[in-house]
Structure formats: C-alpha cells, structure tokens
Design a protein around this motif. Sequence first.
Motif, PDB file in Angstrom:
ATOM      1  N   ARG A  88      -6.381   2.154   9.049  1.00 27.83           N
ATOM      2  CA  ARG A  88      -7.667   2.257   8.311  1.00 27.83           C
ATOM      3  C   ARG A  88      -8.596   1.192   8.481  1.00 27.83           C
ATOM      4  NH1 ARG A  88      -9.552   5.972   4.786  1.00 27.83           N
ATOM      5  NH2 ARG A  88      -7.573   7.036   4.666  1.00 27.83           N
TER       6      ARG A  88
ATOM      7  N   HIS B 131       0.172  10.591  -0.731  1.00 26.30           N
ATOM      8  CA  HIS B 131      -0.776  11.770  -0.462  1.00 26.30           C
ATOM      9  C   HIS B 131       0.083  12.978  -0.710  1.00 26.30           C
ATOM     10  CE1 HIS B 131      -2.946  14.713   1.981  1.00 26.30           C
ATOM     11  NE2 HIS B 131      -3.634  13.823   2.066  1.00 26.30           N
TER      12      HIS B 131
ATOM     13  N   THR C 104       2.326  13.654   2.478  1.00 26.45           N
ATOM     14  CA  THR C 104       3.331  12.803   2.894  1.00 26.45           C
ATOM     15  C   THR C 104       4.706  12.857   1.784  1.00 26.45           C
ATOM     16  OG1 THR C 104       2.394  10.884   1.515  1.00 26.45           O
ATOM     17  CG2 THR C 104       2.019  10.926   4.156  1.00 26.45           C
TER      18      THR C 104
ATOM     19  N   HIS D 193       0.877  -1.029  -0.132  1.00 27.72           N
ATOM     20  CA  HIS D 193      -0.052  -0.012   0.062  1.00 27.72           C
ATOM     21  C   HIS D 193       0.783   1.252   0.018  1.00 27.72           C
ATOM     22  CE1 HIS D 193      -3.350   2.579   0.649  1.00 27.72           C
ATOM     23  NE2 HIS D 193      -2.840   3.223   1.988  1.00 27.72           N
TER      24      HIS D 193
ATOM     25  N   TYR E 268      -1.468   6.271  10.674  1.00 30.02           N
ATOM     26  CA  TYR E 268      -2.927   6.723  10.424  1.00 30.02           C
ATOM     27  C   TYR E 268      -3.598   5.968   9.282  1.00 30.02           C
ATOM     28  CZ  TYR E 268      -6.935   9.779   9.736  1.00 30.02           C
ATOM     29  OH  TYR E 268      -8.126  10.277   9.272  1.00 30.02           O
ATOM     30  N   GLU E 269      -2.837   5.782   8.131  1.00 31.88           N
ATOM     31  CA  GLU E 269      -3.049   4.963   7.219  1.00 31.88           C
ATOM     32  C   GLU E 269      -3.365   3.532   7.322  1.00 31.88           C
ATOM     33  OE1 GLU E 269      -4.384   7.107   4.170  1.00 31.88           O
ATOM     34  OE2 GLU E 269      -4.308   5.076   3.744  1.00 31.88           O
TER      35      GLU E 269
ATOM     36  N   ILE F 182       2.899  -1.113   4.369  1.00 36.24           N
ATOM     37  CA  ILE F 182       2.454   0.386   4.107  1.00 36.24           C
ATOM     38  C   ILE F 182       3.720   1.252   4.140  1.00 36.24           C
ATOM     39  CG2 ILE F 182       1.166   2.493   5.033  1.00 36.24           C
ATOM     40  CD1 ILE F 182       0.564  -1.173   6.401  1.00 36.24           C
TER      41      ILE F 182
ATOM     42  N   LEU G 128       1.375   9.829  10.162  1.00 42.62           N
ATOM     43  CA  LEU G 128       0.450   9.911   8.989  1.00 42.62           C
ATOM     44  C   LEU G 128       0.461   8.397   8.605  1.00 42.62           C
ATOM     45  CD1 LEU G 128       1.641  13.182   7.348  1.00 42.62           C
ATOM     46  CD2 LEU G 128      -0.468  12.785   8.383  1.00 42.62           C
ATOM     47  N   LEU G 129       1.715   7.757   8.425  1.00 46.80           N
ATOM     48  CA  LEU G 129       1.635   6.412   7.719  1.00 46.80           C
ATOM     49  C   LEU G 129       0.990   5.300   8.709  1.00 46.80           C
ATOM     50  CD1 LEU G 129       5.362   6.117   6.408  1.00 46.80           C
ATOM     51  CD2 LEU G 129       3.435   6.505   5.103  1.00 46.80           C
TER      52      LEU G 129
ATOM     53  N   VAL H 216       1.309   5.229   0.212  1.00 45.57           N
ATOM     54  CA  VAL H 216       0.615   6.497   0.513  1.00 45.57           C
ATOM     55  C   VAL H 216       1.156   7.540  -0.299  1.00 45.57           C
ATOM     56  CG1 VAL H 216       0.139   7.732   2.689  1.00 45.57           C
ATOM     57  CG2 VAL H 216       0.494   5.208   3.006  1.00 45.57           C
TER      58      VAL H 216
END
Length: 206
Positions: A44, A7, A10, A3, A40-41, A177, A37-38, A5
């Motif tokens: 999910r 964004h 990021t 995955h 948080y993903e 991730i 932030l990572l 991220v």
Amino acid sequence: MLHIVDHPVTEHILAAARDVKTTPARFRRLLKRIGGLLAYEAMRTAPQVDKQITTPMETMAAKRLSMPITIVPILRAGLGLADGMMELLPEAQVGHVGLVRDEQSLQARSYYERLPANIADGLVLLVDPMLATGGSAVAALQKLRDKGCKDIRLICLLAAPEGVRCVEGEYPGVPIITASLDRQLNDIGYILPGLGDAGDRLFGTE
Ligand code: PRP
Ligand code: URA
C-alpha cells in the motif's frame, strides 16, 4: 509496527486454512490466495515512479511501482504464500533463505541463502506464514540487513505476541503485516490457536 489485515475475505480464507480437516492440496490453494492479498496490503505504501505512457487517446503521466521488488520466502513454508505474491507482482525477483527451527532449542539454523545482487536497491517482502518465537524472522532480517536492505516488510499469515515483541525489539522499523495476532505460544513453541505446522500442512510431511 504491526499491521493486522482484518478484512472479511482474509478472515474467511484464514478460517479454512486453520481447519484441521483442510487437506494439503486445499491448504496450498488457500495460502496462495491469501499471500496475494497480504502482499497487496504490504504494498500500500510502496514507492512509485512517474512514467509517461500513451493510451489509445493521449499521453499521460502514469504511476508505476519502483523496481526492484524482491520477494524472499523463508523456506520451506514461506513458499506457500510467495506463490500468490509472485502472481500479484510478476515483475518481482525472488530470493530464498532456508531456515529450520531446532525442535528442542527453538533456535533457527540457516541452511540456504540465494539473494539477488541488487536486492538492497529496492523494496523487500520477507515472507513466512508463522511468526512464533520470532527467531527465524530475526535471523532472516539479519541476513537482509547484512546485504544493505533498508525497505523490508515482513509478511506473516499468523503472528504470536512473543514473535511480534522479538521482531519489534530487534528491528523496530520493520513493518509486520499479518492476517491475525494469535493468543500465545504453547510450551513447545507452537502458535495457539494457530494452524499447526505450516510446512507439514503445505507439503504433506510430518
Ligand atoms: C516454521 C515456520 C517459521 C518458523 C517460525 O518453520 O515456517 O519459519 O517455524 O518459528 P519461529 O518464529 O519460532 O522461528 P520450520 O522451522 O518448521 O521449517 P519449515 O518451514 O521447513 O517447516
Ligand atoms: N511453526 C509452525 O509451522 N507452526 C507454529 O505454530 C509455530 C512454528
């Protein structure tokens, strides 16, 4: 399961972390910020429990994170990302795995392990900024599987295709991730374009 991220926030932080002119003090702040932030993903799809709570207005069925959650940084460099994760998830417990890569053989050598006794009862975020050959991640995953951990999510700032293949080959069910899938490893096992040696950049060593 990879995955990425991708964004804008990021990517912005990662660009600054990669920059050779970034000082260790700034590098630490950036890793802390992107670590949250990572995580948080990665959270999910975290398991939740229903909890009856009372607001100032009435009672309701609310959702809470299912505990325990354990953050496991791979020492040393994993500490940089783990800082931000601990801020995001202050109720999480923290385990430590110490691994260092032999510079010639690129084999990971284990020198420390301290994991919570109940770690297998919940979700584990395994944290290392660099997934290069994958040797360190696989060694840490083996330790966690030996403890009975089932729900493990591997969080890396950068991943090389070689490392992703290695982890996916050994542990196909573990999600990875990452903020970036970089191009390749060089002939001494460093990620390109990468960010150099994450531990050295965090702690000002060489
Ligand atoms: C770095 C990095 C990873 C590992 C990745 O750690 O932080 O743990 O290398 O390489 P691999 O995927 O090929 O195993 P290092 O061994 O340099 O230790 P450090 O964190 O103490 O600097
Ligand atoms: N470890 C690092 O710190 N950087 C790399 O590029 C590869 C392994």
